[in-house]
Design a protein around this motif. Structure first.
Motif, short mmCIF file in Angstrom:
data_model
loop_
_atom_site.label_atom_id
_atom_site.label_comp_id
_atom_site.label_asym_id
_atom_site.label_seq_id
_atom_site.Cartn_x
_atom_site.Cartn_y
_atom_site.Cartn_z
N ASP A 157 4.24 -3.12 -2.19
CA ASP A 157 3.63 -2.15 -2.89
C ASP A 157 4.34 -2.40 -3.94
OD1 ASP A 157 1.41 -1.38 -1.76
OD2 ASP A 157 2.89 -0.14 -0.31
N ASP A 158 5.45 -1.08 -5.14
CA ASP A 158 5.24 -1.38 -6.25
C ASP A 158 6.57 -0.94 -5.78
OD1 ASP A 158 4.66 1.33 -5.84
OD2 ASP A 158 3.86 1.27 -8.46
N SER A 159 6.86 -1.00 -5.00
CA SER A 159 8.83 -0.35 -4.87
C SER A 159 9.54 -1.25 -4.64
CB SER A 159 8.84 -0.44 -3.00
OG SER A 159 8.96 -1.83 -2.66
N GLY A 160 9.36 -2.46 -5.22
CA GLY A 160 10.71 -2.98 -5.97
C GLY A 160 11.68 -3.22 -4.55
N GLU A 188 0.84 -7.14 -2.42
CA GLU A 188 2.39 -7.70 -1.98
C GLU A 188 2.41 -8.71 -2.75
OE1 GLU A 188 2.05 -8.79 2.69
OE2 GLU A 188 1.49 -10.53 1.28
N THR A 189 3.73 -8.12 -3.51
CA THR A 189 3.63 -9.65 -4.20
C THR A 189 5.19 -11.18 -3.41
OG1 THR A 189 3.64 -7.87 -5.71
CG2 THR A 189 5.43 -10.00 -6.38
N LEU A 190 4.15 -12.16 -3.99
CA LEU A 190 5.63 -13.11 -3.36
C LEU A 190 6.06 -13.69 -4.09
CD1 LEU A 190 6.14 -14.68 -0.96
CD2 LEU A 190 4.62 -16.47 -1.68
N GLU A 248 -3.69 -7.88 -4.33
CA GLU A 248 -3.56 -6.79 -4.05
C GLU A 248 -5.23 -6.36 -3.34
OE1 GLU A 248 -3.98 -3.67 -7.52
OE2 GLU A 248 -3.48 -5.93 -8.59
N PHE A 249 -5.12 -5.58 -2.04
CA PHE A 249 -6.26 -5.26 -0.96
C PHE A 249 -6.44 -3.56 -0.62
CE2 PHE A 249 -2.03 -6.67 1.12
CZ PHE A 249 -1.80 -6.23 1.52
N ALA A 250 -6.98 -3.16 0.40
CA ALA A 250 -7.23 -2.11 1.10
C ALA A 250 -7.55 -2.66 2.33
CB ALA A 250 -8.74 -1.69 0.77
#
Length: 279
Positions: free
Chosen positions: A61-64, A267-269, A256-258
């Motif tokens: 997500d965008d929590s960092g 999800e960021t890699l 980005e997905f459901a």
């Protein structure tokens, strides 16, 4: 030959060499960013030995906050043999963010890959899940980027003696990269169900059939998710202006997905790799 005549010829030779160097330099500056990128790949393909160190991490997500991370290093020998090892993360990323691949903890792994028939193949015995090496092999990643649809531009403000190339894959190429990795993992997971000695193997035919049914359900869900997903991949390649070989590769890949409940997830890699030891 008189001394004056010799000096005249020497000056003419140096003038000629200087002109050639200037012309070559001008030609290099006139090259497009994508041409610089292709030249770096070509140079890399001609290297017999090199080393690299890197760190990769995943945040949801965008929590960092990084949920998973691993430090790795590699050594290429004789152009075709690559050794990879992993360890706990250090520095900004907490050590508690242990990275796993297919349920296997990636801390303290060691494996080998060999380049044959245009592909990197795992040589490591004793690991049922060897696709972790493909994820961490920057040589394989750069080959994929070179073949993909992309936009390459040159960034301003690069350190002296270097140029920084920004490579952005098209959304379809980004999604295909993620899909290929996940599908390969799922196929490997399926094969483990039938491999004697693997933790997923059972001699009980009915139990194995139930396990396979679970895999089929999860595989369908994954394919559904991928069909509806959106992906983006941006790389920054720092190239040495003299050797024209890579010094550093950083990347950010976003998916980005459901999820099964319908909630939108991201999800960021992120990865950073430093190259050295060229021979």
């Amino acid at each position: 030959m008189t001394a004056g005549r010799f000096q005249f010829i020497s000056r003419q030779m140096w003038l000629f060499v200087s002109l050639v160097m200037i012309v070559q330099g001008c030609q290099t500056e006139r090259m497009t960013a994508e041409e610089h990128f292709n030249r770096a790949l070509a140079g890399l393909a001609g290297v017999d030995d090199l080393a690299f160190k890197g760190e990769t991490a995943v945040r949801n997500d965008d929590s960092g906050i990084y949920k998973q991370a691993v430090v790795f290093q590699g050594q290429l020998q004789n152009h075709r043999l690559l050794t990879l090892t992993t360890s706990h993360p250090t520095g900004k990323i907490p050590k508690t963010a242990a990275y796993s691949a297919g349920g296997m903890n990636m801390d303290g792994l060691k494996g080998k890959m060999k380049y044959e028939n245009g592909k990197w193949m795992a040589l490591t015995a004793g690991f049922s899940n060897t696709d972790w090496m493909a994820r961490l092999n920057p040589l394989e990643q750069l080959e994929y980027i070179g073949k993909s649809d992309k936009t390459v531009t040159e960034e301003y403000g690069a350190a002296r003696g270097t140029r920084v190339l920004r490579i952005q894959l098209t959304p379809e190429a980004s999604r295909r990269m993620t899909a290929e990795v996940l599908k390969a993992q799922m196929e490997k997971l399926r094969s483990r169900i039938f491999e004697k000695g693997d933790i997923l193997y059972t001699p009980n035919g009915k139990a194995r059939k139930r396990l396979l049914a679970v895999w089929e359900r999860e595989n369908r869900e994954m394919n559904r998710m991928l069909e509806q997903s959106q992906a983006a991949a941006v790389y920054h390649l720092t190239v040495d202006k003299t050797s024209r070989l890579p010094r550093k590769l950083t990347s950010e890949r976003v998916l980005e997905f459901a999820d099964p409940s319908g909630r939108q997830r991201m999800e960021t890699l992120v990865t950073e790799i430093h190259f050295s030891g060229y021979k």
